[in-house]
Design a protein around this motif. Sequence first.
Motif, PDB file in Angstrom:
ATOM      1  N   PHE A 144      11.121  16.076  29.668  1.00 10.68           N
ATOM      2  CA  PHE A 144      11.324  16.258  28.335  1.00 10.68           C
ATOM      3  C   PHE A 144      11.364  17.910  28.165  1.00 10.68           C
ATOM      4  CE2 PHE A 144       8.356  12.574  28.586  1.00 10.68           C
ATOM      5  CZ  PHE A 144       9.157  11.703  27.887  1.00 10.68           C
ATOM      6  N   ALA A 145      11.881  18.287  26.931  1.00 11.09           N
ATOM      7  CA  ALA A 145      11.897  19.902  26.772  1.00 11.09           C
ATOM      8  C   ALA A 145      11.156  19.922  25.358  1.00 11.09           C
ATOM      9  CB  ALA A 145      13.442  20.325  26.680  1.00 11.09           C
ATOM     10  N   LEU A 146      10.453  20.987  25.099  1.00 11.66           N
ATOM     11  CA  LEU A 146       9.829  21.090  23.642  1.00 11.66           C
ATOM     12  C   LEU A 146      10.376  22.296  23.170  1.00 11.66           C
ATOM     13  CD1 LEU A 146       7.499  20.632  21.763  1.00 11.66           C
ATOM     14  CD2 LEU A 146       6.108  22.285  23.077  1.00 11.66           C
ATOM     15  N   VAL A 147      11.058  22.026  21.959  1.00  5.10           N
ATOM     16  CA  VAL A 147      12.072  22.943  21.436  1.00  5.10           C
ATOM     17  C   VAL A 147      11.645  22.881  19.966  1.00  5.10           C
ATOM     18  CG1 VAL A 147      13.833  23.107  23.039  1.00  5.10           C
ATOM     19  CG2 VAL A 147      13.777  21.401  21.099  1.00  5.10           C
ATOM     20  N   SER A 148      12.297  24.077  18.978  1.00  6.97           N
ATOM     21  CA  SER A 148      11.948  23.929  17.525  1.00  6.97           C
ATOM     22  C   SER A 148      13.284  23.773  16.808  1.00  6.97           C
ATOM     23  CB  SER A 148      11.382  25.275  17.303  1.00  6.97           C
ATOM     24  OG  SER A 148      12.259  26.348  17.459  1.00  6.97           O
ATOM     25  N   VAL A 149      14.365  23.870  17.797  1.00  5.14           N
ATOM     26  CA  VAL A 149      15.826  23.660  17.176  1.00  5.14           C
ATOM     27  C   VAL A 149      16.552  22.742  18.040  1.00  5.14           C
ATOM     28  CG1 VAL A 149      17.906  24.590  16.534  1.00  5.14           C
ATOM     29  CG2 VAL A 149      15.789  25.913  15.818  1.00  5.14           C
ATOM     30  N   VAL A 150      16.946  21.826  17.541  1.00  8.80           N
ATOM     31  CA  VAL A 150      17.779  20.822  18.386  1.00  8.80           C
ATOM     32  C   VAL A 150      19.133  21.612  19.100  1.00  8.80           C
ATOM     33  CG1 VAL A 150      19.025  18.709  18.489  1.00  8.80           C
ATOM     34  CG2 VAL A 150      17.169  18.782  17.250  1.00  8.80           C
ATOM     35  N   PRO A 151      19.261  21.616  20.177  1.00 12.43           N
ATOM     36  CA  PRO A 151      20.291  22.149  20.968  1.00 12.43           C
ATOM     37  C   PRO A 151      21.943  21.711  20.525  1.00 12.43           C
ATOM     38  CG  PRO A 151      19.185  20.803  22.634  1.00 12.43           C
ATOM     39  CD  PRO A 151      18.373  20.968  21.387  1.00 12.43           C
ATOM     40  N   ASP A 152      22.783  22.724  20.399  1.00 12.11           N
ATOM     41  CA  ASP A 152      24.232  21.903  19.721  1.00 12.11           C
ATOM     42  C   ASP A 152      24.766  21.492  21.276  1.00 12.11           C
ATOM     43  OD1 ASP A 152      23.856  22.794  17.394  1.00 12.11           O
ATOM     44  OD2 ASP A 152      24.596  25.125  18.007  1.00 12.11           O
ATOM     45  N   LEU A 153      25.734  20.349  20.962  1.00  8.70           N
ATOM     46  CA  LEU A 153      26.660  19.842  22.260  1.00  8.70           C
ATOM     47  C   LEU A 153      25.641  19.272  22.988  1.00  8.70           C
ATOM     48  CD1 LEU A 153      29.016  22.775  22.278  1.00  8.70           C
ATOM     49  CD2 LEU A 153      29.212  20.742  20.780  1.00  8.70           C
ATOM     50  N   LEU A 154      24.638  18.862  22.809  1.00  7.33           N
ATOM     51  CA  LEU A 154      23.662  17.784  23.817  1.00  7.33           C
ATOM     52  C   LEU A 154      23.156  16.832  23.107  1.00  7.33           C
ATOM     53  CD1 LEU A 154      23.072  18.528  26.907  1.00  7.33           C
ATOM     54  CD2 LEU A 154      21.031  19.687  26.155  1.00  7.33           C
ATOM     55  N   ASP A 155      23.650  15.541  23.791  1.00  6.13           N
ATOM     56  CA  ASP A 155      23.034  14.552  23.122  1.00  6.13           C
ATOM     57  C   ASP A 155      21.645  14.064  23.529  1.00  6.13           C
ATOM     58  OD1 ASP A 155      23.430  12.131  21.546  1.00  6.13           O
ATOM     59  OD2 ASP A 155      24.745  10.789  22.927  1.00  6.13           O
ATOM     60  N   VAL A 156      20.769  14.345  22.500  1.00  4.92           N
ATOM     61  CA  VAL A 156      19.326  14.025  22.759  1.00  4.92           C
ATOM     62  C   VAL A 156      18.505  12.922  22.063  1.00  4.92           C
ATOM     63  CG1 VAL A 156      19.317  16.300  23.876  1.00  4.92           C
ATOM     64  CG2 VAL A 156      18.418  15.909  21.395  1.00  4.92           C
ATOM     65  N   GLU A 157      17.602  12.474  22.511  1.00  6.99           N
ATOM     66  CA  GLU A 157      16.659  11.805  21.660  1.00  6.99           C
ATOM     67  C   GLU A 157      15.386  12.587  21.416  1.00  6.99           C
ATOM     68  OE1 GLU A 157      16.507   7.205  21.872  1.00  6.99           O
ATOM     69  OE2 GLU A 157      17.449   7.806  23.778  1.00  6.99           O
ATOM     70  N   GLU A 158      14.616  12.434  20.193  1.00  9.20           N
ATOM     71  CA  GLU A 158      13.629  13.328  19.958  1.00  9.20           C
ATOM     72  C   GLU A 158      12.308  12.396  19.355  1.00  9.20           C
ATOM     73  OE1 GLU A 158      15.003  15.981  17.050  1.00  9.20           O
ATOM     74  OE2 GLU A 158      14.783  14.540  15.424  1.00  9.20           O
ATOM     75  N   GLU A 159      11.164  13.307  19.491  1.00 11.04           N
ATOM     76  CA  GLU A 159      10.021  12.624  18.972  1.00 11.04           C
ATOM     77  C   GLU A 159       9.296  14.045  18.378  1.00 11.04           C
ATOM     78  OE1 GLU A 159       6.967  10.396  17.609  1.00 11.04           O
ATOM     79  OE2 GLU A 159       8.595   9.772  18.894  1.00 11.04           O
ATOM     80  N   LEU A 160       9.296  13.867  16.986  1.00 12.37           N
ATOM     81  CA  LEU A 160       8.696  15.147  16.155  1.00 12.37           C
ATOM     82  C   LEU A 160       7.369  15.346  16.605  1.00 12.37           C
ATOM     83  CD1 LEU A 160      10.878  14.831  12.704  1.00 12.37           C
ATOM     84  CD2 LEU A 160      11.293  16.388  14.745  1.00 12.37           C
ATOM     85  N   LEU A 161       6.710  16.698  16.621  1.00 15.22           N
ATOM     86  CA  LEU A 161       5.490  16.596  16.753  1.00 15.22           C
ATOM     87  C   LEU A 161       4.614  17.534  15.577  1.00 15.22           C
ATOM     88  CD1 LEU A 161       5.364  17.816  20.630  1.00 15.22           C
ATOM     89  CD2 LEU A 161       4.885  15.811  19.514  1.00 15.22           C
ATOM     90  N   ILE A 162       5.066  18.609  15.136  1.00 12.85           N
ATOM     91  CA  ILE A 162       4.473  19.338  14.207  1.00 12.85           C
ATOM     92  C   ILE A 162       5.417  20.662  13.575  1.00 12.85           C
ATOM     93  CG2 ILE A 162       3.768  21.084  15.998  1.00 12.85           C
ATOM     94  CD1 ILE A 162       1.002  21.488  14.166  1.00 12.85           C
ATOM     95  N   ASP A 163       5.187  21.027  12.413  1.00 19.22           N
ATOM     96  CA  ASP A 163       5.942  22.098  11.529  1.00 19.22           C
ATOM     97  C   ASP A 163       5.952  23.326  12.624  1.00 19.22           C
ATOM     98  OD1 ASP A 163       6.767  20.359   9.829  1.00 19.22           O
ATOM     99  OD2 ASP A 163       5.616  20.989   8.358  1.00 19.22           O
ATOM    100  N   ASN A 164       6.961  24.019  12.805  1.00 20.82           N
ATOM    101  CA  ASN A 164       6.790  25.418  13.050  1.00 20.82           C
ATOM    102  C   ASN A 164       7.267  26.501  11.985  1.00 20.82           C
ATOM    103  OD1 ASN A 164       6.919  27.426  15.033  1.00 20.82           O
ATOM    104  ND2 ASN A 164       9.147  27.525  15.313  1.00 20.82           N
ATOM    105  N   LYS A 165       6.020  27.057  11.349  1.00 27.33           N
ATOM    106  CA  LYS A 165       6.146  27.729  10.448  1.00 27.33           C
ATOM    107  C   LYS A 165       6.274  29.366  10.839  1.00 27.33           C
ATOM    108  CE  LYS A 165       2.575  25.617   8.647  1.00 27.33           C
ATOM    109  NZ  LYS A 165       1.441  25.043   7.880  1.00 27.33           N
ATOM    110  N   LEU A 166       7.187  30.073  10.275  1.00 25.97           N
ATOM    111  CA  LEU A 166       7.452  31.329  10.612  1.00 25.97           C
ATOM    112  C   LEU A 166       7.339  32.378   9.475  1.00 25.97           C
ATOM    113  CD1 LEU A 166      10.065  29.667  12.328  1.00 25.97           C
ATOM    114  CD2 LEU A 166       9.815  31.579  13.664  1.00 25.97           C
ATOM    115  N   TYR A 167       6.524  33.368   9.563  1.00 27.66           N
ATOM    116  CA  TYR A 167       6.308  34.189   8.365  1.00 27.66           C
ATOM    117  C   TYR A 167       6.585  35.789   8.824  1.00 27.66           C
ATOM    118  CZ  TYR A 167       3.143  30.642   6.453  1.00 27.66           C
ATOM    119  OH  TYR A 167       2.791  29.557   5.698  1.00 27.66           O
TER     120      TYR A 167
END
Length: 298
Positions: A144-167
């Motif tokens: 698995f990879a843990l990311v905040s943005v789905v990478p382009d041009l890569l066919d993946v499935e996902e499980e959402l965990l939590i919001d990533n809030k940037l201030y």
Amino acid sequence: MNYTIHQLQIFLKVVQKQSITKASEELFMTQPAVSIQLKNFQDQFDISLYEIIGRKLHITDFGKEIALIAERVIEELNTINYKTEAYKGMLTGKLKISSASTGKYVIPFFLEEFLSNNAGIDLVLDVTNKTKVVQSLKNNEIDFALVSVVPDLLDVEEELLIDNKLYLISSEPQPNEQMPLIYREEGSATRSAMEHYYGTHNSKARKRLELTSNEAVKQAVIAGLGNSIMPLIGIKNELIEKQLYILPIEDLPVTTKWRLIWLKGKRMSPVAKAYLDFIQLKKNEILEEKFKWYQEYK
């Protein structure tokens, strides 16, 4: 020859880290102890495994060949251990996860109970920047990879965990337009979000620093070197202690989603499948118990 498994493990770690000091830290050994075992291992061979030139360690071509063999040997030994535990009814094996750097504030809370309940599982967790995370996933080196943005041009499935809030974060409680901006390095998802925000808001603030970790950015902001857009998840204590302040700026926070992703169609190991089942079953409970402060923060 009479070298030990322990010496193989030490030599392999030294090769991987290209440093006796770094190897000793990861092995929880003293530097002299690693040096002694490394010398004892070298004494088993008539050909040099490594050289030290100008206080820098260099692995010879022969040493690199031995390291590859050592890696295979250790993997086979791990397989023996896993098979033994499996016959005793335990879930065994390796769980391999690569996480974007800020994910280190997230992923441990989604691992703690699973690992506690499954003592036969070894975790391999690599915390790095988004570019390297995606490359590891693309090469099928991880579960698995843990990311905040789905990478382009890569066919993946996902499980959402939590919001990533940037201030926008500052060492001062009031906005100061003269303060320069501190950015993460190229390839960071936080860097991309920050560039997008300032690219669409006609900011006159200038870039002053570019740093390679979220922790480095945080310390630079605390020191008053500039402001930065940062994930809320990593600055809880600094906000409480009033070392950092969130500035009320238009169209912030930027919000993305922390998510576990894996290659679509990937044949998961029993360990990876068990972990995904655990996440899907326990996710809401973990969010309520560990991240209530974060979800309620406005």
